[in-house]
Scaffold this active site. Structure first.
Site, PDB file in Angstrom:
ATOM      1  N   TYR A  66     -59.352   9.179 -27.675  1.00  0.00           N
ATOM      2  CA  TYR A  66     -59.246   8.152 -28.779  1.00  0.00           C
ATOM      3  C   TYR A  66     -58.550   8.607 -30.227  1.00  0.00           C
ATOM      4  O   TYR A  66     -59.302   7.881 -31.322  1.00  0.00           O
ATOM      5  CB  TYR A  66     -61.236   7.690 -29.134  1.00  0.00           C
ATOM      6  CG  TYR A  66     -61.357   7.827 -27.520  1.00  0.00           C
ATOM      7  CD1 TYR A  66     -61.523   7.010 -27.167  1.00  0.00           C
ATOM      8  CD2 TYR A  66     -62.847   8.820 -27.141  1.00  0.00           C
ATOM      9  CE1 TYR A  66     -61.670   7.015 -25.610  1.00  0.00           C
ATOM     10  CE2 TYR A  66     -62.772   9.012 -25.596  1.00  0.00           C
ATOM     11  CZ  TYR A  66     -63.334   8.432 -25.195  1.00  0.00           C
ATOM     12  OH  TYR A  66     -63.618   7.847 -23.721  1.00  0.00           O
TER      13      TYR A  66
ATOM     14  N   TYR B 167     -71.754   4.332 -19.671  1.00  0.00           N
ATOM     15  CA  TYR B 167     -70.079   5.475 -19.447  1.00  0.00           C
ATOM     16  C   TYR B 167     -69.888   5.424 -18.626  1.00  0.00           C
ATOM     17  O   TYR B 167     -70.411   6.460 -18.073  1.00  0.00           O
ATOM     18  CB  TYR B 167     -69.963   5.933 -20.895  1.00  0.00           C
ATOM     19  CG  TYR B 167     -68.769   6.955 -20.660  1.00  0.00           C
ATOM     20  CD1 TYR B 167     -67.651   6.072 -21.647  1.00  0.00           C
ATOM     21  CD2 TYR B 167     -68.330   7.587 -20.137  1.00  0.00           C
ATOM     22  CE1 TYR B 167     -66.694   6.613 -21.520  1.00  0.00           C
ATOM     23  CE2 TYR B 167     -67.172   8.122 -20.118  1.00  0.00           C
ATOM     24  CZ  TYR B 167     -66.135   7.359 -19.929  1.00  0.00           C
ATOM     25  OH  TYR B 167     -64.667   8.097 -21.086  1.00  0.00           O
TER      26      TYR B 167
ATOM     27  N   ASP C 255     -73.151   8.012 -10.970  1.00  0.00           N
ATOM     28  CA  ASP C 255     -72.388   8.439 -11.149  1.00  0.00           C
ATOM     29  C   ASP C 255     -72.699   9.600 -12.384  1.00  0.00           C
ATOM     30  O   ASP C 255     -73.248   9.442 -12.966  1.00  0.00           O
ATOM     31  CB  ASP C 255     -71.871   7.553 -12.490  1.00  0.00           C
ATOM     32  CG  ASP C 255     -71.071   8.053 -13.708  1.00  0.00           C
ATOM     33  OD1 ASP C 255     -70.649   9.077 -13.421  1.00  0.00           O
ATOM     34  OD2 ASP C 255     -69.692   6.891 -13.956  1.00  0.00           O
TER      35      ASP C 255
ATOM     36  N   LYS D 263     -67.052  16.630 -14.058  1.00  0.00           N
ATOM     37  CA  LYS D 263     -67.116  17.518 -15.311  1.00  0.00           C
ATOM     38  C   LYS D 263     -67.603  19.061 -15.385  1.00  0.00           C
ATOM     39  O   LYS D 263     -66.469  19.629 -14.745  1.00  0.00           O
ATOM     40  CB  LYS D 263     -68.325  16.287 -16.210  1.00  0.00           C
ATOM     41  CG  LYS D 263     -67.600  15.682 -16.833  1.00  0.00           C
ATOM     42  CD  LYS D 263     -67.954  15.118 -18.063  1.00  0.00           C
ATOM     43  CE  LYS D 263     -67.378  13.965 -19.423  1.00  0.00           C
ATOM     44  NZ  LYS D 263     -67.785  12.603 -19.160  1.00  0.00           N
TER      45      LYS D 263
HETATM   46  C1  LIG Z   1     -66.476  11.363 -18.334  1.00  0.00           C
HETATM   47  C2  LIG Z   1     -67.872  10.842 -17.853  1.00  0.00           C
HETATM   48  C3  LIG Z   1     -66.784  10.024 -16.660  1.00  0.00           C
HETATM   49  C4  LIG Z   1     -65.679  10.055 -16.517  1.00  0.00           C
HETATM   50  O1  LIG Z   1     -64.634  11.756 -15.753  1.00  0.00           O
HETATM   51  P1  LIG Z   1     -63.653  11.846 -16.930  1.00  0.00           P
HETATM   52  O2  LIG Z   1     -62.567  13.164 -15.746  1.00  0.00           O
HETATM   53  O3  LIG Z   1     -63.285  11.843 -18.259  1.00  0.00           O
HETATM   54  O4  LIG Z   1     -62.292  10.972 -16.472  1.00  0.00           O
HETATM   55  C5  LIG Z   1     -67.756   9.369 -16.033  1.00  0.00           C
HETATM   56  N1  LIG Z   1     -68.639   8.888 -15.894  1.00  0.00           N
HETATM   57  C6  LIG Z   1     -69.682   9.887 -17.252  1.00  0.00           C
HETATM   58  C7  LIG Z   1     -70.652   9.159 -16.514  1.00  0.00           C
HETATM   59  C8  LIG Z   1     -68.889  10.405 -17.501  1.00  0.00           C
HETATM   60  O5  LIG Z   1     -69.776  11.116 -18.306  1.00  0.00           O
END
Ligand SMILES: *Cc1c(COP(=O)(O)O)cnc(C)c1O
Length: 427
Positions: free
Chosen positions: A24, A151, A248, A277
């Site tokens: 960013y 997000y 997610d 992550k």
């Molecule tokens: C970080 C994140 C993503 C994206 O993952 P990247 O490895 O950065 O592409 C998607 N969803 C959630 C909830 C996240 O915290």
């Protein structure tokens, strides 16, 4: 050519500013980042001294840095092969990882797509859902429903379900796929909000492929927590109206909220689940999309009976080996006790922030602590205040927050909490 490894910090920063994008960030860069020389345990060795890491490198480094077990897993795999293509070939690290993920995730998720980043795993999840309905002859079901404040990543489909106001993708309204948004979930359970969820899913059922949400904790969209009971409302409404449910868990997975996966707080199994992550303990980039047999079999019944996705670095053996080792470390200890210990330390240490002027809310869940201000944080001042306390934090918007590695000792948790308070005060 300069001798890069021995490059003095001012020169390195000058080159960084001139050539390197940061997340960013503008080009050329306007703020000098700290230079990290190495990292070990919970400490980053930086150009501003040793700092306790309050961020786990964005939720990922749950076991800390330079961990002997993870190092050994990487070294051992490096001696065999760092990578081979996954088309027509397979290998033990990927198979072992898939089995581990199936065994530890909510019951019913049985198939695993290994992707190379969280955003890609969300793209794959969306593709699975759209393809599922197309295979069943219901190709009109192409939209996604989500709640505000979310997000899901920075590539195209994930951006389209990020918070439409807070997120960067505000820039892209009119270009992004138009999804269905409902209000952000309240912290506590409110029947009126549950009704809103049910009504929106019913109203849009004919065009909805899936509902996608972050369960229990919304991360980068605003660090908001909500009642797990809404997940059951979503599950029931999705089942009643032929809509798939995607969780997610890229931020929440692997114990962060005090459950191995946040879905467990509601005893709900989604149709599709994304993890990333912390999957590799913060060592390498890898993510995964899991789905149920219903979704996989549905796709297989279509005119194109395959999942049309296959990244070059799919199933990367090095990342998969470290992921297996990281999961082994996690499950081989009383991880819940560690998360609860950090939760208690953050509750105690962040309590004084409630008295600070400009603080709107203080909240803690699992190994996540958040201080929300009533104004946009002055990032430079807040970061410097944390560094003066010997801690690395990365505030954003109106939030100063922390999610420490699970191996953070009590004294370091207290130090992180002091730094969050100092950052909230100065920021
Ligand atoms: C970080 C994140 C993503 C994206 O993952 P990247 O490895 O950065 O592409 C998607 N969803 C959630 C909830 C996240 O915290």
């Amino acid at each position: 050519m300069p001798d890069l490894p021995g490059l003095p910090v001012p020169e390195l920063l000058a080159l960084d500013r001139r050539h390197v994008w940061h997340p960013y960030g503008p080009m050329p860069g306007r703020v000098d980042p700290l230079v990290v020389e190495s990292a070990s345990g919970v400490r980053l060795r930086t150009s501003s001294g040793d700092l306790v890491d309050g961020m786990s490198s964005w939720w990922s480094a749950i076991h800390g840095y330079n961990h002997p077990v993870l190092n050994e897993a990487a070294r051992e795999q490096l001696g065999r092969m760092s990578h081979v293509m996954f088309g027509g070939l397979t290998h033990e690290p990927a198979v072992r990882l898939a089995k581990l993920l199936v065994d530890m995730s909510p019951k019913g998720l049985e198939h695993v797509f290994l992707a190379d980043s969280g955003s890609v795993s969300v793209e794959v999840a969306v593709k699975m859902c759209l393809q599922y309905w197309r295979s069943l002859g219901r190709g009109g079901k192409q939209r996604l429903l989500t709640w505000r404040g979310g997000y899901h990543g920075d590539t195209w489909q994930p951006m389209s379900v990020c918070d439409p106001e807070g997120g960067m993708h505000e820039l892209w309204s009119g270009v992004l796929p138009r999804q269905v948004f409902v209000d952000a979930p309240p912290a506590g359970y409110e029947e009126a909000y549950a009704e809103q969820l049910r009504a929106a899913i019913e109203r849009h059922a004919d065009e909805l492929a899936a509902v996608i949400v972050e369960p229990v904790v919304q991360g980068a969209g605003g660090m908001r927590f909500h009642s797990p009971a809404y997940l059951r409302v979503l599950r029931e409404a999705c089942d009643a109206h032929d809509v798939l449910l995607v969780f997610d868990e890229i931020a929440t997975g692997f114990g962060r909220t005090g459950a191995l996966f946040a879905a467990e707080h509601a005893a709900v199994t989604p149709d599709v689940m994304c993890v990333g992550k912390a999957l590799t303990g913060g060592y390498l980039t890898m993510a995964a999309t899991l789905c149920t047999p219903r979704v996989a079999e549905g796709i297989s019944r279509g005119e194109v009976p395959v999942l049309a996705h296959g990244p070059t670095f799919m199933g990367n053996p090095l990342a998969a080996s470290v992921a297996c080792a990281s999961i082994g470390l996690l499950l081989g200890q009383d991880w819940l006790a560690e998360v609860k210990r950090i939760e208690a330390g953050l509750r105690e240490g962040l309590a004084p922030a409630r008295e600070l002027p400009g603080v709107q809310d203080v909240r803690v869940l699992g190994a996540i602590g958040v201080v929300q201000l009533d104004h946009e944080v002055d990032m430079r001042a807040a970061t410097q205040a944390a560094v003066r306390e010997g801690v690395w934090l990365r505030p954003f918007r109106d939030l100063v927050y922390t999610m420490p590695p699970y191996v953070t000792g009590d004294e370091d948790v207290a130090r992180i909490a002091r730094a969050v308070c100092a950052a909230a005060k100065e920021g």
